[in-house]
Design an enzyme around this catalytic site. Structure first.
Site, PDB file in Angstrom:
ATOM      1  N   CYS A  51      -6.936  26.631  27.653  1.00  0.00           N
ATOM      2  CA  CYS A  51      -6.912  27.908  28.376  1.00  0.00           C
ATOM      3  C   CYS A  51      -5.717  27.985  29.374  1.00  0.00           C
ATOM      4  O   CYS A  51      -4.686  27.439  29.287  1.00  0.00           O
ATOM      5  CB  CYS A  51      -8.293  27.973  28.991  1.00  0.00           C
ATOM      6  SG  CYS A  51      -8.549  26.913  30.543  1.00  0.00           S
ATOM      7  N   ARG A  55     -12.518  27.360  30.991  1.00  0.00           N
ATOM      8  CA  ARG A  55     -12.879  27.094  29.609  1.00  0.00           C
ATOM      9  C   ARG A  55     -12.222  25.908  28.710  1.00  0.00           C
ATOM     10  O   ARG A  55     -13.445  25.504  28.144  1.00  0.00           O
ATOM     11  CB  ARG A  55     -12.163  28.438  28.794  1.00  0.00           C
ATOM     12  CG  ARG A  55     -12.786  29.746  29.351  1.00  0.00           C
ATOM     13  CD  ARG A  55     -12.315  30.866  28.758  1.00  0.00           C
ATOM     14  NE  ARG A  55     -10.789  31.067  29.310  1.00  0.00           N
ATOM     15  CZ  ARG A  55      -9.978  31.791  29.124  1.00  0.00           C
ATOM     16  NH1 ARG A  55     -10.208  32.833  27.927  1.00  0.00           N
ATOM     17  NH2 ARG A  55      -8.774  31.885  29.463  1.00  0.00           N
ATOM     18  N   ASP A  87     -12.788  35.196  29.902  1.00  0.00           N
ATOM     19  CA  ASP A  87     -12.563  34.078  30.948  1.00  0.00           C
ATOM     20  C   ASP A  87     -13.554  34.232  32.056  1.00  0.00           C
ATOM     21  O   ASP A  87     -13.776  35.262  32.618  1.00  0.00           O
ATOM     22  CB  ASP A  87     -10.876  34.153  31.537  1.00  0.00           C
ATOM     23  CG  ASP A  87     -10.702  33.277  32.477  1.00  0.00           C
ATOM     24  OD1 ASP A  87     -11.488  32.714  33.146  1.00  0.00           O
ATOM     25  OD2 ASP A  87      -9.581  33.112  32.555  1.00  0.00           O
TER      26      ASP A  87
END
Length: 158
Positions: free
Chosen positions: A8, A14, A123
């Site tokens: 990420c 994440r 996100d």
């Protein structure tokens, strides 16, 4: 042995969530010995920072074990070491290709492109939707395991 790097932006939300969810899934299925699983970020903004507090809360809520993960940045030298680089969104993919210097072996893939509904994983740093992020990561992990089994990369127990 299948070597997977989840990626990420900063490696505090994440990608560590995906790393630890996937580790638990493969452990629970008795196939952990078929994998090397790691995570990183395309940016150095969070380098050496721990997992974001709200992701820790999410991991605890869903009883996902994790360790003292510290954010690391993806490096070009990672490319020969891994079979898959799994980005969380199109922006990550673009940055991964820049950092890795391209993708001649087609190892870079967007996580939910394995699913029935290809899309970005939002996100949660911005969306604040930590449970939605968790559900998307679980979906991605399930489809990734299915993909690896269907392509003969891993063997599932009978």
């Amino acid at each position: 042995m299948v070597k997977i790097m989840f990626v990420c932006h900063g490696n505090i939300c994440r990608s560590p969530l995906a790393e630890f969810v996937f580790k638990k899934m493969v452990r629970d299925r008795g196939i952990a010995d078929q994998f090397v699983i790691n995570s990183s970020g395309t940016s150095n903004e969070e380098e050496n920072n721990p997992i974001y507090r709200r992701i820790v809360d999410t991991l605890n809520k869903y009883e996902i074990p994790f360790d003292d993960h510290r954010a690391t940045q993806l490096k070009k030298s990672d490319y020969p070491e891994y079979d898959y680089f799994i980005g969380m969104d199109k922006w990550n993919i673009s940055n991964m290709l820049r950092v890795l210097g391209g993708d001649p072996e087609e190892k870079v893939v967007r996580f939910l492109d394995f699913s029935d509904v290809p899309r970005d994983i939002t996100d949660p740093w911005y969306s604040r939707k930590f449970d939605v992020c968790y559900e998307d990561v679980v979906e991605g992990c399930e489809f990734l395991i299915e993909h690896l089994a269907n392509t003969g990369r891993i063997t599932l127990p009978k």
